[in-house]
Structure formats: structure tokens, C-alpha cells
Motif scaffolding. Structure first.
Motif, short mmCIF file in Angstrom:
data_model
loop_
_atom_site.label_atom_id
_atom_site.label_comp_id
_atom_site.label_asym_id
_atom_site.label_seq_id
_atom_site.Cartn_x
_atom_site.Cartn_y
_atom_site.Cartn_z
N GLY A 64 0.82 -1.20 0.00
CA GLY A 64 0.00 0.00 0.00
C GLY A 64 0.85 1.25 0.00
N THR A 65 0.21 2.37 0.26
CA THR A 65 0.89 3.67 0.27
C THR A 65 0.52 4.44 1.53
OG1 THR A 65 -0.90 4.80 -0.92
CG2 THR A 65 0.85 3.81 -2.24
N MET A 66 1.45 5.26 1.99
CA MET A 66 1.20 6.17 3.11
C MET A 66 1.64 7.56 2.67
SD MET A 66 -0.06 4.27 5.50
CE MET A 66 0.08 5.35 6.92
N ALA A 67 0.73 8.52 2.76
CA ALA A 67 1.05 9.87 2.34
C ALA A 67 1.64 10.67 3.49
CB ALA A 67 -0.21 10.57 1.82
N GLY A 68 2.59 11.52 3.18
CA GLY A 68 3.20 12.39 4.18
C GLY A 68 3.41 13.77 3.61
N GLU A 69 4.05 14.61 4.37
CA GLU A 69 4.28 15.99 3.92
C GLU A 69 5.13 16.04 2.65
OE1 GLU A 69 5.98 18.04 7.18
OE2 GLU A 69 4.16 17.99 8.42
N ASP A 70 6.03 15.07 2.49
CA ASP A 70 6.95 15.08 1.35
C ASP A 70 6.45 14.27 0.16
OD1 ASP A 70 8.72 16.63 2.85
OD2 ASP A 70 9.64 14.85 3.73
N GLY A 71 5.34 13.56 0.31
CA GLY A 71 4.83 12.73 -0.78
C GLY A 71 4.41 11.36 -0.29
N LYS A 72 4.32 10.41 -1.21
CA LYS A 72 3.84 9.08 -0.87
C LYS A 72 4.98 8.09 -0.65
CE LYS A 72 -0.69 9.27 -3.14
NZ LYS A 72 -1.57 8.62 -4.15
N THR A 73 4.82 7.28 0.38
CA THR A 73 5.73 6.19 0.66
C THR A 73 5.03 4.89 0.29
OG1 THR A 73 6.75 7.39 2.50
CG2 THR A 73 7.02 5.01 2.47
N THR A 74 5.72 3.99 -0.39
CA THR A 74 5.09 2.76 -0.87
C THR A 74 5.78 1.54 -0.26
OG1 THR A 74 6.53 2.59 -2.82
CG2 THR A 74 4.49 3.84 -3.06
N ILE A 75 5.00 0.48 -0.11
CA ILE A 75 5.54 -0.78 0.39
C ILE A 75 4.83 -1.94 -0.30
CG2 ILE A 75 3.93 -0.75 2.35
CD1 ILE A 75 6.08 -2.31 3.94
N ASP A 76 5.58 -2.94 -0.69
CA ASP A 76 5.04 -4.18 -1.27
C ASP A 76 5.98 -5.28 -0.81
OD1 ASP A 76 3.99 -6.25 -2.70
OD2 ASP A 76 3.94 -5.20 -4.62
N LEU A 77 5.71 -5.85 0.37
CA LEU A 77 6.68 -6.71 1.03
C LEU A 77 6.03 -7.95 1.63
CD1 LEU A 77 9.72 -6.76 1.98
CD2 LEU A 77 8.89 -5.79 4.13
N SER A 78 6.59 -9.11 1.30
CA SER A 78 6.20 -10.38 1.92
C SER A 78 7.26 -10.74 2.95
CB SER A 78 6.10 -11.50 0.87
OG SER A 78 5.08 -11.21 -0.06
N LEU A 79 6.85 -11.09 4.17
CA LEU A 79 7.80 -11.39 5.23
C LEU A 79 7.26 -12.45 6.17
CD1 LEU A 79 7.68 -8.54 7.90
CD2 LEU A 79 6.17 -8.56 5.93
N ASP A 80 8.16 -13.10 6.92
CA ASP A 80 7.73 -14.14 7.85
C ASP A 80 8.47 -14.05 9.16
OD1 ASP A 80 10.24 -15.31 7.49
OD2 ASP A 80 9.53 -16.83 6.09
N THR A 81 8.15 -14.94 10.08
CA THR A 81 8.74 -14.91 11.42
C THR A 81 10.15 -15.49 11.45
OG1 THR A 81 7.62 -17.02 11.90
CG2 THR A 81 6.52 -14.99 12.61
N LYS A 82 10.63 -16.02 10.32
CA LYS A 82 11.99 -16.53 10.23
C LYS A 82 12.98 -15.44 9.80
CE LYS A 82 10.38 -21.13 8.83
NZ LYS A 82 10.42 -22.14 7.74
N GLY A 83 12.45 -14.22 9.56
CA GLY A 83 13.31 -13.14 9.11
C GLY A 83 13.48 -13.11 7.61
N GLN A 84 12.72 -13.92 6.89
CA GLN A 84 12.78 -13.92 5.43
C GLN A 84 11.83 -12.86 4.88
OE1 GLN A 84 13.71 -18.44 4.13
NE2 GLN A 84 11.61 -18.09 4.79
N CYS A 85 12.24 -12.23 3.79
CA CYS A 85 11.35 -11.27 3.14
C CYS A 85 11.76 -11.06 1.69
CB CYS A 85 11.33 -9.93 3.87
SG CYS A 85 12.79 -8.89 3.59
N THR A 86 10.82 -10.57 0.90
CA THR A 86 11.10 -10.19 -0.48
C THR A 86 10.07 -9.16 -0.90
OG1 THR A 86 11.37 -11.00 -2.76
CG2 THR A 86 9.67 -12.08 -1.42
N GLY A 87 10.51 -8.15 -1.65
CA GLY A 87 9.58 -7.12 -2.09
C GLY A 87 10.30 -5.83 -2.41
N SER A 88 9.58 -4.73 -2.28
CA SER A 88 10.15 -3.43 -2.62
C SER A 88 9.56 -2.34 -1.74
CB SER A 88 9.88 -3.10 -4.09
OG SER A 88 8.48 -2.99 -4.33
N MET A 89 10.30 -1.25 -1.63
CA MET A 89 9.87 -0.09 -0.88
C MET A 89 10.28 1.16 -1.64
SD MET A 89 10.94 -1.07 3.03
CE MET A 89 10.46 -2.65 3.75
#
Length: 254
Positions: A64-89
Motif C-alpha cells: 500500500g501507500t502512506m502519504a506524508g508531507e513530502d509525498g507518498k511512501t510505498t511498500i510491497d513486502l512479503s515477510l515471515d517470522t523466520k526473518g525472510q522477506c522479499t519485495g520493494s519499498m
């Protein structure tokens, strides 16, 4: 309150780099599981159900996206409790980056805009010198260490669900459907008067499946999908990876 913790933690995680389901999991198992009694439960009790469900999840995808004073921040991330993750920010004025972690090492591949912003006066050179390559080996670097926390669902869930001492007010909303899952919403107002809506799955496990923040400086929407779905990790080839210490050294001599 859950909504404030979810929204603020997601934004913080994105900033840490410089600084949660087909919703509800498998639809068949959810349909045959328990149902959330939204008539008998109070808003606070429903929220606790969602917090407990999130704390027990083994994996999730946040997008999703979060808007702030400077613009939009984006996240698309899959993660688990083993510390594994893949995606983009991505961050306003900072470009974006791909991130991969196998639970032991974390790999970061910035785009050109990120290299230019991150590299300072030599950002243009860094963008050309390290184009298409991944950085790794920064787990012990004070400035980059926080990236490993982003990829750990256990740590992230703890930050999201723990009591932060605020006195936000939760009120019942209405039934609905989010990404194909039956949901019930809670309207939450924090100490600053900012409002958020939490959409909670009402069948199977009562996961939060969407957070919407329509007011305040952090407005936006986060969807939580693929709960408990194994995270598929593909570590980059060794010849496409550069150690962070060597990167800093090469950047200084470039």
C-alpha cells in the motif's frame, strides 16, 4: 490502539531504510472455521482478536501507500517470522529499492534515484558504478542495521500489537468485503483526533486485512494479504552482489 501502531510502524519501517492476506488466509479453511461475533463483542474485544491473530501469524504480505508531507511512501513486502522477506519499498525524494532476506543475510538493490540520493555528492557515480547490483553485509552497520528488523514479522508484530500507552477510542463500524474476504470494520480515533479504519476478517482467523487512514499527515491504505503463506526467497547470484563495506570504500575512491 492497533490501527495507529500498524500505520505508524509501516511508515517507520520505510523510513528506517535511510531509517500483513488473500485476506485472512486460505478461503476454504476460513469458511469452515470460527466466526467473529460482532454483535456480542465490544469494539475493544474485536480489536484484541485482530491483535492476537496478527501476533500468531507466521507470514504476511503488506502492500500500500502512506502519504506524508513530502509525498507518498510505498511498500510491497512479503515477510515471515523466520526473518525472510522479499519485495520493494519506495520513499518520496529517495527513489525505491528491492529487498531480499533469507533470514541470515539481507540484500538491497536500489534504483538510480535512490543511489543518487543515498550517495550524496557521488550519488551519480554510485548509480552508474553499482547499477543493477545488490548490497549486502550491512547487518552490523549502525545506519543500515534497521533493515533487518523490517524483514522480521515477529519483531514487527511485537511493535504493532504492544500497548503504546495511548488512549485511542475504537468504535464499531459495519460489515463488508475486502479482497474477497468477509470483514467487519472498526473506526479508531487517536489522541490527536486522527481517524483510521481497520477491516478485520470475520471468518477463520480474525486477521486485520486492511488499514485506511483518511485524516492526518499519514493518510493512506495498507492491505495485509497472504497470511501464513510461505515466502519464496531467491537469493541473488554472488557475482551480482557487493559487500557494503567494499561499496563504501569504492564510493570514496570513485
Amino acid at each position: 490502539m492497533l490501527s495507529k501502531r500498524l500505520a505508524s510502524t509501516a511508515a517507520i519501517c520505510l523510513l528506517l531504510a535511510v531509517g500483513t492476506a488473500a485476506c485472512g488466509g486460505d478461503k476454504d479453511s476460513a469458511a469452515s472455521g470460527p466466526k467473529l461475533d460482532t454483535d456480542k463483542l465490544s469494539a475493544q474485544e474485536i480489536e484484541k482478536q485482530a491483535k492476537d491473530a496478527l501476533a500468531g501469524a507466521s507470514a504476511v504480505k503488506i502492500a500500500g501507500t502512506m502519504a506524508g508531507e513530502d509525498g507518498k511512501t510505498t511498500i510491497d513486502l512479503s515477510l515471515d517470522t523466520k526473518g525472510q522477506c522479499t519485495g520493494s519499498m519506495g520513499m518520496p525524494g529517495m527513489g525505491s529499492f528491492e529487498i531480499i532476506s533469507d533470514g541470515k543475510a539481507t540484500y538491497l538493490k536500489p534504483d538510480k534515484e535512490f543511489w543518487k540520493a543515498f550517495g550524496g555528492p557521488k550519488g551519480e557515480q554510485a548509480a552508474e558504478l553499482f547499477k543493477g547490483r545488490y548490497l549486502t553485509g550491512f547487518e552490523n552497520d549502525p545506519q543500515m542495521k534497521s533493515l533487518t528488523t523490517v524483514c522480521n514479522l515477529a519483531e514487527l508484530s511485537k511493535k504493532i500489537t504492544e500497548d503504546d500507552g495511548t488512549k485511542s477510542k475504537a468504535e464499531k463500524g459495519s460489515a463488508g468485503t475486502v479482497n474477497g474476504a468477509k470483514t467487519f470494520s472498526l473506526k479508531v480515533t487517536n489522541d490527536d483526533g486522527e481517524q483510521s479504519t481497520i477491516h478485520i476478517a470475520t471468518e477463520g482467523r480474525f486477521y486485520p486485512v486492511r488499514i485506511e487512514k483518511a485524516s492526518g499527515k499519514d493518510g493512506g491504505q495498507l492491505d495485509f494479504t497472504d497470511y501464513d503463506k510461505p515466502v519464496a526467497i531467491k537469493v541473488p547470484a554472488a557475482d551480482n552482489v557487493i559487500d557494503f563495506a567494499k561499496f563504501k570504500q569504492q564510493l570514496q575512491t570513485a
